[in-house]
Write an enzyme that holds these catalytic residues in place. Structure first.
Site, PDB file in Angstrom:
ATOM      1  CG  ASP A  30      -4.038   5.068   7.031  1.00  0.00           C
ATOM      2  OD1 ASP A  30      -4.325   6.173   7.517  1.00  0.00           O
ATOM      3  OD2 ASP A  30      -4.077   4.819   5.808  1.00  0.00           O
ATOM      4  CG  ASP A  61      -7.961   9.688   4.764  1.00  0.00           C
ATOM      5  OD1 ASP A  61      -7.697  10.587   5.577  1.00  0.00           O
ATOM      6  OD2 ASP A  61      -7.136   9.252   3.941  1.00  0.00           O
ATOM      7  CE1 TYR A 107      -3.700   2.534   0.917  1.00  0.00           C
ATOM      8  CE2 TYR A 107      -2.178   3.271   2.614  1.00  0.00           C
ATOM      9  CZ  TYR A 107      -3.322   3.458   1.870  1.00  0.00           C
ATOM     10  OH  TYR A 107      -4.087   4.578   2.081  1.00  0.00           O
TER      11      TYR A 107
END
Lengths: 123, 123
Positions: A98, A37, A13
């Protein structure tokens, strides 16, 4: 020992963010994934909305790097990292954490990005 | 600019871990708080269970330090940190990310600690 598959997803990612590689982003997320987000905003739902979101980020010259180890618990991977936007043109630097939640195929079914104004710098 | 109160709670929490200061832990959590450490385990509920949990940690010589900035989003603070246990006697080092969720009084109503075997080292 082969690498934990959830850690591999996080590393792929981050690399895809740097390479502006939408195909890999597409591979890593489940079709019915959600993206929140930052946390507190309305989540995006589904692959089309999610790919559109990353496309906009890539168009602003986004880059990213891990800033510590990936933590694993239950079906989550969670990691501190730094995002940089608009290089050479009003740069912005965001320190985020994250959280990825995985389905049984180790596809991301939920991404939540924790960051706020206190985590944003314009050098 | 005065410090964000949620960041102050995190800093007081880390100091209380190092000082084995149960009174401060008591002050920082709401009476009906939950603690899920690690994420995936059965959460502890209520102040008595939570203080008992920290008392056990303190008896094993626990210390802790932040390992990056505290990220803030909505009513959460989330931060990478390192915990060390049993100094000089079979040390264990855990790299964790803790998520605090706050009530309107900026007391912690939920703590979730993300870490697993991959984040544990015995030097």
């Amino acid at each position: 020992m082969s690498k934990n598959p959830k850690i591999s997803v996080v590393e792929r990612y981050i690399k895809a963010l740097c390479d502006h590689d939408l195909e890999t982003i597409d591979l890593l997320f489940a079709d019915d994934a959600t993206v929140e987000d930052p946390v507190g905003s309305d989540p995006l739902r589904g692959k089309e909305a999610i790919l559109g979101f990353y496309k906009v980020g890539f168009s602003s010259g986004l880059s990213a790097r891990l800033e510590g180890s990936v933590r694993l618990a239950a079906n989550h991977a969670i990691f501190p990292f730094v995002v940089e936007l608009n290089p050479g043109n009003g740069e912005m630097r965001i320190e985020a954490i994250d959280q990825f939640t995985f389905n049984d195929d180790n596809k991301i079914i939920a991404m939540r990005a924790f960051w706020g104004p206190e985590n944003t710098r314009t050098p």
